[in-house]
Motif scaffolding. Sequence first.
Motif, PDB file in Angstrom:
ATOM      1  N   GLU A  82       0.817  -1.215   0.000  1.00 44.98           N
ATOM      2  CA  GLU A  82       0.000   0.000   0.000  1.00 44.98           C
ATOM      3  C   GLU A  82       0.849   1.262   0.000  1.00 44.98           C
ATOM      4  OE1 GLU A  82      -2.324  -0.522   3.473  1.00 44.98           O
ATOM      5  OE2 GLU A  82      -3.557  -2.150   2.619  1.00 44.98           O
ATOM      6  N   GLN A  83       2.062   1.176   0.537  1.00 47.25           N
ATOM      7  CA  GLN A  83       2.902   2.357   0.688  1.00 47.25           C
ATOM      8  C   GLN A  83       4.042   2.442  -0.326  1.00 47.25           C
ATOM      9  OE1 GLN A  83       4.392   2.078   4.695  1.00 47.25           O
ATOM     10  NE2 GLN A  83       2.415   2.543   5.634  1.00 47.25           N
ATOM     11  N   ARG A  84       4.203   1.423  -1.160  1.00 47.68           N
ATOM     12  CA  ARG A  84       5.444   1.350  -1.927  1.00 47.68           C
ATOM     13  C   ARG A  84       5.537   2.381  -3.046  1.00 47.68           C
ATOM     14  NH1 ARG A  84       5.745  -4.073  -5.708  1.00 47.68           N
ATOM     15  NH2 ARG A  84       4.012  -3.600  -7.113  1.00 47.68           N
ATOM     16  N   SER A  85       4.424   2.983  -3.430  1.00 50.99           N
ATOM     17  CA  SER A  85       4.546   4.021  -4.458  1.00 50.99           C
ATOM     18  C   SER A  85       5.441   5.147  -3.974  1.00 50.99           C
ATOM     19  CB  SER A  85       3.163   4.568  -4.830  1.00 50.99           C
ATOM     20  OG  SER A  85       2.520   5.133  -3.702  1.00 50.99           O
ATOM     21  N   GLY A  86       5.389   5.442  -2.682  1.00 51.26           N
ATOM     22  CA  GLY A  86       6.296   6.441  -2.128  1.00 51.26           C
ATOM     23  C   GLY A  86       7.695   5.915  -1.935  1.00 51.26           C
ATOM     24  N   ARG A  87       7.822   4.655  -1.520  1.00 50.42           N
ATOM     25  CA  ARG A  87       9.138   4.066  -1.288  1.00 50.42           C
ATOM     26  C   ARG A  87       9.914   3.897  -2.590  1.00 50.42           C
ATOM     27  NH1 ARG A  87       9.913   1.331   3.602  1.00 50.42           N
ATOM     28  NH2 ARG A  87       8.372   2.020   5.137  1.00 50.42           N
ATOM     29  N   ASN A  88       9.197   3.626  -3.678  1.00 53.57           N
ATOM     30  CA  ASN A  88       9.854   3.359  -4.959  1.00 53.57           C
ATOM     31  C   ASN A  88       9.890   4.571  -5.884  1.00 53.57           C
ATOM     32  OD1 ASN A  88      10.272   0.667  -4.254  1.00 53.57           O
ATOM     33  ND2 ASN A  88       8.358  -0.012  -5.182  1.00 53.57           N
ATOM     34  N   ALA A  89       9.410   5.702  -5.411  1.00 55.02           N
ATOM     35  CA  ALA A  89       9.375   6.899  -6.254  1.00 55.02           C
ATOM     36  C   ALA A  89      10.784   7.372  -6.581  1.00 55.02           C
ATOM     37  CB  ALA A  89       8.612   8.010  -5.547  1.00 55.02           C
ATOM     38  N   ARG A  90      10.924   8.031  -7.703  1.00 53.86           N
ATOM     39  CA  ARG A  90      12.243   8.549  -8.094  1.00 53.86           C
ATOM     40  C   ARG A  90      12.670   9.712  -7.204  1.00 53.86           C
ATOM     41  NH1 ARG A  90      10.209   6.738 -13.191  1.00 53.86           N
ATOM     42  NH2 ARG A  90       9.046   8.664 -13.566  1.00 53.86           N
ATOM     43  N   GLU A  91      11.746  10.277  -6.447  1.00 53.78           N
ATOM     44  CA  GLU A  91      12.093  11.343  -5.508  1.00 53.78           C
ATOM     45  C   GLU A  91      12.463  10.785  -4.131  1.00 53.78           C
ATOM     46  OE1 GLU A  91       9.046  11.160  -7.028  1.00 53.78           O
ATOM     47  OE2 GLU A  91       9.663  12.374  -8.769  1.00 53.78           O
ATOM     48  N   ALA A  92      12.394   9.477  -3.980  1.00 52.25           N
ATOM     49  CA  ALA A  92      12.670   8.837  -2.692  1.00 52.25           C
ATOM     50  C   ALA A  92      14.155   8.471  -2.595  1.00 52.25           C
ATOM     51  CB  ALA A  92      11.811   7.585  -2.548  1.00 52.25           C
ATOM     52  N   PRO A  93      14.631   8.189  -1.387  1.00 51.05           N
ATOM     53  CA  PRO A  93      16.011   7.704  -1.252  1.00 51.05           C
ATOM     54  C   PRO A  93      16.136   6.284  -1.795  1.00 51.05           C
ATOM     55  CG  PRO A  93      14.887   7.638   0.874  1.00 51.05           C
ATOM     56  CD  PRO A  93      13.951   8.319  -0.080  1.00 51.05           C
ATOM     57  N   MET A 152       8.929 -16.465  -2.082  1.00 51.11           N
ATOM     58  CA  MET A 152       7.909 -15.470  -1.760  1.00 51.11           C
ATOM     59  C   MET A 152       8.061 -14.986  -0.319  1.00 51.11           C
ATOM     60  SD  MET A 152       4.552 -17.181  -3.553  1.00 51.11           S
ATOM     61  CE  MET A 152       4.428 -17.416  -5.330  1.00 51.11           C
ATOM     62  N   ARG A 153       8.352 -15.905   0.590  1.00 50.79           N
ATOM     63  CA  ARG A 153       8.497 -15.517   1.996  1.00 50.79           C
ATOM     64  C   ARG A 153       9.717 -14.624   2.194  1.00 50.79           C
ATOM     65  NH1 ARG A 153      10.121 -17.796   7.153  1.00 50.79           N
ATOM     66  NH2 ARG A 153      10.925 -19.693   6.190  1.00 50.79           N
ATOM     67  N   LEU A 154      10.774 -14.867   1.425  1.00 51.33           N
ATOM     68  CA  LEU A 154      11.941 -13.988   1.491  1.00 51.33           C
ATOM     69  C   LEU A 154      11.546 -12.571   1.076  1.00 51.33           C
ATOM     70  CD1 LEU A 154      14.936 -13.241   1.680  1.00 51.33           C
ATOM     71  CD2 LEU A 154      15.251 -14.246  -0.611  1.00 51.33           C
ATOM     72  N   VAL A 155      10.834 -12.437  -0.037  1.00 57.75           N
ATOM     73  CA  VAL A 155      10.385 -11.119  -0.491  1.00 57.75           C
ATOM     74  C   VAL A 155       9.466 -10.493   0.559  1.00 57.75           C
ATOM     75  CG1 VAL A 155       9.089  -9.877  -2.257  1.00 57.75           C
ATOM     76  CG2 VAL A 155      10.627 -11.739  -2.925  1.00 57.75           C
ATOM     77  N   GLU A 156       8.549 -11.293   1.073  1.00 60.25           N
ATOM     78  CA  GLU A 156       7.605 -10.790   2.069  1.00 60.25           C
ATOM     79  C   GLU A 156       8.331 -10.278   3.314  1.00 60.25           C
ATOM     80  OE1 GLU A 156       3.792 -12.948   3.313  1.00 60.25           O
ATOM     81  OE2 GLU A 156       5.260 -13.533   4.856  1.00 60.25           O
ATOM     82  N   ASN A 157       9.298 -11.030   3.809  1.00 59.70           N
ATOM     83  CA  ASN A 157      10.018 -10.615   5.017  1.00 59.70           C
ATOM     84  C   ASN A 157      10.847  -9.363   4.782  1.00 59.70           C
ATOM     85  OD1 ASN A 157       8.857 -12.768   6.279  1.00 59.70           O
ATOM     86  ND2 ASN A 157      10.762 -13.853   6.728  1.00 59.70           N
ATOM     87  N   LEU A 158      11.412  -9.226   3.594  1.00 60.50           N
ATOM     88  CA  LEU A 158      12.116  -7.986   3.273  1.00 60.50           C
ATOM     89  C   LEU A 158      11.151  -6.810   3.293  1.00 60.50           C
ATOM     90  CD1 LEU A 158      14.430  -9.391   0.478  1.00 60.50           C
ATOM     91  CD2 LEU A 158      15.251  -8.154   2.491  1.00 60.50           C
ATOM     92  N   HIS A 159       9.989  -6.991   2.703  1.00 61.70           N
ATOM     93  CA  HIS A 159       8.983  -5.929   2.705  1.00 61.70           C
ATOM     94  C   HIS A 159       8.554  -5.565   4.120  1.00 61.70           C
ATOM     95  CE1 HIS A 159       7.553  -6.577  -1.738  1.00 61.70           C
ATOM     96  NE2 HIS A 159       8.700  -5.920  -1.637  1.00 61.70           N
ATOM     97  N   ARG A 160       8.417  -6.560   4.947  1.00 61.17           N
ATOM     98  CA  ARG A 160       8.004  -6.289   6.330  1.00 61.17           C
ATOM     99  C   ARG A 160       9.039  -5.465   7.084  1.00 61.17           C
ATOM    100  NH1 ARG A 160       5.259 -11.878   8.666  1.00 61.17           N
ATOM    101  NH2 ARG A 160       3.170 -11.511   7.788  1.00 61.17           N
ATOM    102  N   GLU A 161      10.292  -5.556   6.660  1.00 60.83           N
ATOM    103  CA  GLU A 161      11.356  -4.754   7.282  1.00 60.83           C
ATOM    104  C   GLU A 161      11.560  -3.431   6.549  1.00 60.83           C
ATOM    105  OE1 GLU A 161      12.475  -5.343  10.054  1.00 60.83           O
ATOM    106  OE2 GLU A 161      12.172  -7.481  10.404  1.00 60.83           O
ATOM    107  N   GLY A 162      10.679  -3.124   5.600  1.00 57.68           N
ATOM    108  CA  GLY A 162      10.772  -1.857   4.899  1.00 57.68           C
ATOM    109  C   GLY A 162      11.798  -1.823   3.793  1.00 57.68           C
ATOM    110  N   VAL A 163      12.123  -2.983   3.237  1.00 58.28           N
ATOM    111  CA  VAL A 163      13.153  -3.090   2.197  1.00 58.28           C
ATOM    112  C   VAL A 163      12.509  -3.534   0.893  1.00 58.28           C
ATOM    113  CG1 VAL A 163      15.301  -4.219   1.509  1.00 58.28           C
ATOM    114  CG2 VAL A 163      14.898  -3.661   3.927  1.00 58.28           C
ATOM    115  N   GLY A 164      12.725  -2.768  -0.183  1.00 59.51           N
ATOM    116  CA  GLY A 164      12.216  -3.133  -1.491  1.00 59.51           C
ATOM    117  C   GLY A 164      13.072  -4.180  -2.160  1.00 59.51           C
TER     118      GLY A 164
END
Length: 642
Positions: free
Chosen positions: A145-156, A234-246
């Motif tokens: 739900e939040q990744r549009s901001g996390r993945n934006a080109r204006e984001a770190p 899938m669980r690896l990707v999910e756990n990375l997302h849960r820690e705020g990592v794309g």
Amino acid sequence: MQQAEQIVHGVSLLTDHDIYLFKEGRHYRLYNKLGAHLLVHEGVAGTLFALWAPNAQAVSVCGDFNGWAKNAHPLYARHDGSGIWEGFVPGVLQGAQYKYHIDSRRNSYSVDKADPFAFLNEGAPRTASVVWDLAYEWGDSQWMEQRSGRNAREAPWSVYEMHLGSWRRDHDDDFRSLHYSQLAEQLPAYVRDLGFTHVELMPVMEHPFFGSWGYQTTGYFAPTSRLGPPQDFMRLVENLHREGVGVILDWVPSHFPTDEHGLSYFDGTHLFEHEDPRKGYHPDWNSSIFNHARYEVRSFLISSALFWLDRYHADGLRVDAVASMLYLDYSREEGEWEPNEYGGRENIGAIEFLRGLNEGVYAEFPDVQTVAEESTAWPMVSRPVYLGGLGFGMKWNMGWMNDTLSYFSKDPIFRKFHQNKLTFSIWYAFTENFMLPLSHDEVVHGKGSLYGRMPGDPWRKCAGLKALYGYMFAHPGKNLLFMGAEMGQVPEWNHDAEVEWHLLDVPLHKGVFDFIAALNRTYREHPALYADDFSPEGFEWVDFRDVDAGILAFLRKAHGEPPVLAVCNFTPVPRENYLVGVPAAGYWREILNSDALEYGGSGWGNFGGQSSCPVSAHGHDHSLALQIPPLSVSYFLYGGDG
């Protein structure tokens, strides 16, 4: 497994509209239609198989359910000219191993092929496909739900590139690569604690040779089974997302290996690749080049791209070897290539494919990014298709990488003759949306590690690394580091080994590690360092003329944010009371110093910051009289009256 029942004709997931889109090169969800799909037909569970093989005269499914009999379960050709063969086999359930036996109408050619759309394959060196269901209850809804901001080109963007098979090895199990399930427990917290915003995974798609690092792909819809089943990935990707990592996935649509079970010469013809070796054979990698001008191949590849974004929640794709796709004469001598219909060297089909790829990705997933590894001066790689660009979100800045590593590899006494290697990048820094890569390619094939390229004794090497990283994160562009760089790995990368974890017990290397964490934290906390990476308004030179002292000073800016002053000293000589002009009077707080004691430095600094003095310097009415440490980068944040 029980013997499968006789094949059933007439069961299909394909509609006439699917066939139309497939032939037009605009079917981007083929993985829902072709391949092996578990379903229930008339109350009986089984698997529906569907394969594109237009030049076959007969296709059958052989597997462990029929004793690998070549013709026990023949598929039926559709009567719509699509070249697709189908059939439902009752009793074939999850885990069944299979291949397609193809008899070509050309040259009496017969072959057993893995499924191009398989979701899982046998572990190498075995090559059969496996019937598999990708059902998974995802638990990363907050990230999605939040990744549009996390993945934006204006984001770190601070990207940790890694090879899953050699990040860490299991010392209790014959030093094998960690499985996805183990990585899911260990990797997310590690990346989170270091402060990286994303990981970029070298190709996880199935590949027959481990030493290819995944760049010789055979399974475009299957994560490698070496490390576990799809749901564990899938669980690896999910756990990375849960820690705020794309999660960015490396993806290879340019070429594929010639292994018999793969895509090469698939139905007795050059189906996926060009028939003419001047277009269809890659001399650098001894592989086949996709025929990007063929519409069905475009549907296959773009479906693969969207598959990883859809089924695996990937946040982006780094597209490998784009330059090799754009030029017909790439790595070819005169007479070894054929011009396009206009007499030029540009690959028209590949250009159209790349534009279609990016249009398809951003239409379906506007909150992700595509990143091009493109090493030439091709214009507008990261500009929209409607403006004439290729449509990528970002492009690797290979020029910056080459010039920067060339500069830092030189002894500091000679760097004054090469400072233009650092200043030149600003001339073109905003022509593309650049990512600054210090990737795996820079630490293999005899190039040595980044640590090994730094001149001097171990202290100077580690100081040089920290200065390199500090300069890189302040330079316009997003950032990428390959695993091991965070601790100053000594030898170059070896895919059969692991990161040199013991270096964390060595104080100098632990200092580099701690500096990376502080650098990432500082970078993410201050929008001036990232928000306007792709605009000239986000950068301003203060001074680049003092080549004898090896000093560079510049400002990073973002609208509505306090500016950050970066001061670099690329010599081992400290500079006392060195005047650096600043655009505003007031207090400038030192927010990062690579020479701090806690990072293994000598402890030079400015006691937390300085107030400006009304002395003109570098075209400004005010300046700071700084203590500039040796081989260092320091950041100062403007704080007004302080």
